[in-house]
Design an enzyme around this catalytic site. Structure first.
Site, PDB file in Angstrom:
ATOM      1  CB  CYS A 420      -0.969  -0.017   1.168  1.00 26.91           C
ATOM      2  SG  CYS A 420      -2.432  -0.935   0.692  1.00 26.91           S
ATOM      3  CG  ASP A 453     -13.799   0.529   4.320  1.00 25.57           C
ATOM      4  OD1 ASP A 453     -12.976   1.454   4.216  1.00 25.57           O
ATOM      5  OD2 ASP A 453     -14.244   0.126   5.413  1.00 25.57           O
ATOM      6  N   GLY A 543     -12.123   2.859  -7.113  1.00 28.84           N
ATOM      7  CA  GLY A 543     -10.924   2.466  -7.853  1.00 28.84           C
ATOM      8  C   GLY A 543      -9.700   2.449  -6.973  1.00 28.84           C
ATOM      9  CG  HIS A 544      -5.684   0.536  -5.772  1.00 31.61           C
ATOM     10  ND1 HIS A 544      -5.582   0.445  -4.395  1.00 31.61           N
ATOM     11  CD2 HIS A 544      -4.417   0.495  -6.264  1.00 31.61           C
ATOM     12  CE1 HIS A 544      -4.288   0.344  -4.085  1.00 31.61           C
ATOM     13  NE2 HIS A 544      -3.571   0.369  -5.201  1.00 31.61           N
TER      14      HIS A 544
END
Ligand SMILES: Cc1cc2nc3c(=O)[nH]c(=O)nc-3n(C[C@H](O)[C@H](O)[C@H](O)COP(=O)(O)OP(=O)(O)OC[C@H]3O[C@@H](n4cnc5c(N)ncnc54)[C@H](O)[C@@H]3O)c2cc1C
Length: 758
Positions: A420, A453, A543-544
């Site tokens: 992360c 989340d 999204g990421h």
């Protein structure tokens, strides 16, 4: 596209692909400046070289000989090429405003957009005259004029307004060409009559007396009537009126005078001269804003009235490149001193030319050959290109950074964390996404409007979810376009099933760099994607975004479908006798591979990118309405791979007519020269599924069976009796190249289910 070796620190944006900017691109190709990114925004991918335009009009050169391929030149220079029209500049925000894409950020800006005719100053001219400028789209206007003259029965009178070098040269070139055209049509060339109007007492007022005499002689010999002291004050359908009282009935009126600056320049707040051109200092910087440069016709140097000619625009390229470089390096800029005298080589239409420099004069066929040699050498510099070599930054060339930027740059090239720790920072992300506005849907209970989340969605009663994911590396250095194509590509699977898109989550990697640059990349990419998702009624719900060595983007998409699977288009429903219909042409794999090697024409890539952006959304109901029995979208496995995915579960064979395959422009050429996608060898393994005569395996279209497609069209089977109507309906919907490419056969005994026909 190449992955960047050093983080981008400064953006130089070039508006227009004029003669100065092609020089800037070439200088940066030869001597790149690490950390500096060039972006050129231009309406036309093929930008004309003015010196050869008269020869093109006369018919001595073809289109490609007189045009510079801007997309390919930009690729060679490691620059971004955005095909768009600039409509303004937001100088406070340092952004360029474009007609179709979001604003483009700059640290230094240069404008080289040529000139625009001021037709509104002359009554009727805007409606009834053909302007030679702007140079963009000049070819369209010329070809239209050519067609009209060919079709016009009886005598044709052509009036050319403006008797400077451009007007005189154009008159003689047009006359030469059109007489040849008339003769070829078996008509009398003497039916053509030319009139040249000069507001001055003489033609070619800026050239010496010997040059003027020579051209007066040539024009008289060729029967061109010269109207002196005849400023045209009104133009009407079928004629014109001059201030001196002369009137002329004319079929064509060609306008080669009174050009001014583009109207949008007036809104920029930059100081302009009386004709609307940007007033620049001797450094080519705007008098108003040192971050904005201008060159070529659109620049005006007070006290130095330069002729609006390509020769000056070309000369400005080198000092402009040097000063842009110095600007980002924070070094003192250099003064540009235009020549007081320059050599003009003016052609007479018939491979003969006159040389003029100050008081000097010469003429002959040899002058034309000399000019031809100079022009061809000039063009070779832009059209014979090698991919740019990556260069390491030297201390002397390092772009100076501010304190905060330095920390970010060091961090960008330092060892980066994984997990992360490789996420793009929250502040950068939220700033980038603040300008993105996904549609809202009632069935999105928790989405980006109230981020949590995970997103929460309702599946309406009677519906089932269709779920798909697609992801790829950037294949073009244009995050906005990448966003559009990645979204369209991912939606393709939902449409191919007959589903209705509901929601999307994005996954992206962005190379690390200065925060402002990362933010802009994320913004551009997501702005492009969200526009396409919104159009499809699909809400982006999350999204990421992580760091990665390359820009990459993908989407997981949910669609809704009837839970009884009514209207679902499976791969396995093909029936013997059905026609095979393909909705879009193929060839994106070979074309993109060729583009990276500078072997594709820019206009082929433009067309391929347009095709990749065309949605399959409208095609599906059309296929369903014509009784489609099975459907899939073409992506990485290519036509053959996806067809086999259909024949296997359907328990059928299929026949492909190689000749009927619709191909993207240029795909046949690039495939024939052996340039194929890196995925091609993996796809070729499936050739064991093929059988056909040996000639089929030698057919030029054969390699394209394996060509991987990005955002390709739909491949469907449709009852044969509906095929023609279906293709006609698809074409009406904008799938201009939709075609029947074969048919479905009963399963045979052989191990090869796909038969080739030519
Ligand atoms: C038929 C013809 C023959 C000519 N013959 C000669 C000659 O023999 N010798 C000579 O020296 N001069 C000649 N000229 C004049 C010459 O073309 C111009 O002086 C010259 O083209 C100016 O160059 P430039 O670099 O300033 O801009 P241009 O060459 O006009 O290039 C401008 C570029 O900017 C792009 N552009 C414009 N507006 C926008 C926008 N809003 N957004 C994005 N892009 C934009 C255009 O597409 C184009 O690529 C001729 C002109 C014509 C039309």
């Amino acid at each position: 596209m190449r992955p960047a070796t050093s983080p981008i620190a400064r953006d130089i944006v070039l508006i227009g692909g004029g003669h100065s900017h092609v020089g800037v691109l070439r200088m940066f190709a030869m001597k790149p400046l690490p950390g500096v990114r060039l972006t050129v925004i231009c309406t036309d991918t093929d930008t004309p070289y003015s010196g050869m335009l008269p020869g093109y009009i006369a018919g001595h050169y073809d289109f490609d000989e007189v045009h510079i391929d801007l997309r390919r030149l930009a690729e060679a220079a490691g620059a971004r090429y955005y095909r768009d029209e600039v409509t303004g500049i937001d100088r406070a925000a340092r952004k360029v405003l474009c007609r179709t894409r979001p604003p483009v950020a700059y640290d230094a800006l240069s404008i080289n957009i040529g000139s625009t005719p001021q037709l509104s100053r002359v009554e009727g001219a805007a409606d009834h005259a053909v302007p030679v400028k702007p140079i963009r789209r000049f070819n369209e206007r010329w070809l239209a004029l050519l067609a009209r003259v060919r079709a016009h029965a009886g005598p044709t009178t052509i009036a050319v307004i403006g008797a400077g070098a451009g007007g005189v040269e154009l008159t003689l070139a047009m006359q030469y060409r059109l007489r040849g055209e008339m003769a070829a049509l078996g008509r009398n060339p003497d039916e053509l009559r030319f009139h040249l109007f000069s507001a001055d007492p003489s033609i070619l007022p800026t050239h010496n007396a010997a040059v003027r005499r020579a051209f007066e002689g040539v024009l008289a010999e060729r029967g061109v009537a010269i109207h002196r002291d005849a400023e045209v004050t009104a133009v009407y359908a079928g004629g014109l009126q001059a201030r001196n009282g002369e009137a002329l009935a004319a079929d064509e009126i060609v306008w080669v005078t009174q050009a001014g600056g583009a109207s949008w320049l007036r809104e920029t707040g930059l100081a302009l001269d009386g004709d609307g051109f940007i007033r620049v200092r001797d450094t080519l910087q705007s008098e108003t804003d040192p971050l904005v440069f201008a060159a070529g016709d659109c620049a005006s140097m007070p006290g130095l009235p330069l002729e609006k000619a390509g020769v000056f625009a070309v000369r400005m390229g080198k000092p402009l490149a040097e000063n842009l470089r110095r600007m980002v390096l924070r070094r003192p800029l250099l003064a540009y001193r235009p020549q007081r005298r320059w050599l003009a080589l003016i052609s007479t239409g018939d491979r003969h030319a006159v040389a003029s420099r100050g008081g000097l004069f010469a003429r002959g066929d040899w002058v034309w050959r000399w000019k031809d040699g100079i022009d061809r050498r000039f063009m070779r510099r832009f059209n014979e290109l090698e991919p740019m070599a990556e260069r390491a930054a030297t201390a002397a060339e390092a772009v100076p950074l501010d304190e905060g930027e330095r920390t970010q740059a060091i961090s960008a090239v330092a060892m980066r964390c994984g997990g992360c720790g490789a996420k793009v920072g929250a502040t950068v992300l939220s700033r980038a996404l603040a300008g993105i506005h996904p549609i809202e849907r009632d069935d999105v209970l928790i989405g980006l409007h109230a981020p949590d989340d995970a997103a929460v969605l309702r599946v309406p009663p009677g519906s089932a979810l269709v779920h798909t994911v697609d992801f790829f590396r950037a294949f073009i250095d244009d995050p906005w376009l990448l966003g559009r194509i990645a979204a369209n590509h991912a939606l393709g699977d939902i449409f191919a099933m007959g589903g209705v898109p509901q929601s999307a989550t994005a996954i992206a990697t962005v190379p690390p760099g200065l925060e402002s640059k990362v933010e802009d990349t994320v913004f551009q990419m997501m702005a492009g994607a969200v526009a396409v998702l919104n159009e499809a009624g699909c809400a982006l719900v999350g999204g990421h975004t992580g760091e990665g060595s390359e820009l990459a983007l993908g989407f997981a998409i949910n669609g809704l479908i009837d839970e009884k699977l009514d209207g679902v288009l499976r791969k396995g429903g093909m029936r013997p006798g059905d026609a095979l219909i393909l909705t879009k042409p193929i060839g994106t794999g070979t074309l993109l591979a060729a583009h990276a090697r500078l072997k594709a024409r820019g206009r082929w890539i433009d067309a391929a990118l347009a095709s990749m952006q065309q949605s399959n959304r409208l095609a599906v109901p059309c296929l369903v309405a014509h009784g489609a029995t099975a459907c899939t979208d073409l992506t990485g496995f290519g036509l053959l791979g996806h067809l086999v995915e259909m024949t296997r579960p359907s328990g059928v064979d299929a026949e492909i007519d190689l000749v009927a395959l619709p191909l993207l422009d240029g795909a046949a050429e690039t495939a024939a020269s052996g340039i194929l996608s890196s995925l091609q060898p993996a796809n070729v393994r499936l050739r064991r599924a093929l059988r056909g005569p040996p000639e089929a395996l030698q057919h030029p279209n054969y390699p394209l069976l394996f060509d991987p497609q990005t955002a390709g069209g739909l491949l469907a089977s449709v009852p044969a009796e509906n095929a023609d109507a279906c293709i006609a309906a698809l074409r009406n919907l904008g799938y201009a190249r939709a075609a029947c490419i074969g048919r479905v056969l009963p399963a045979g005994d052989a191990l090869e289910p796909i038969h080739l026909r030519i």
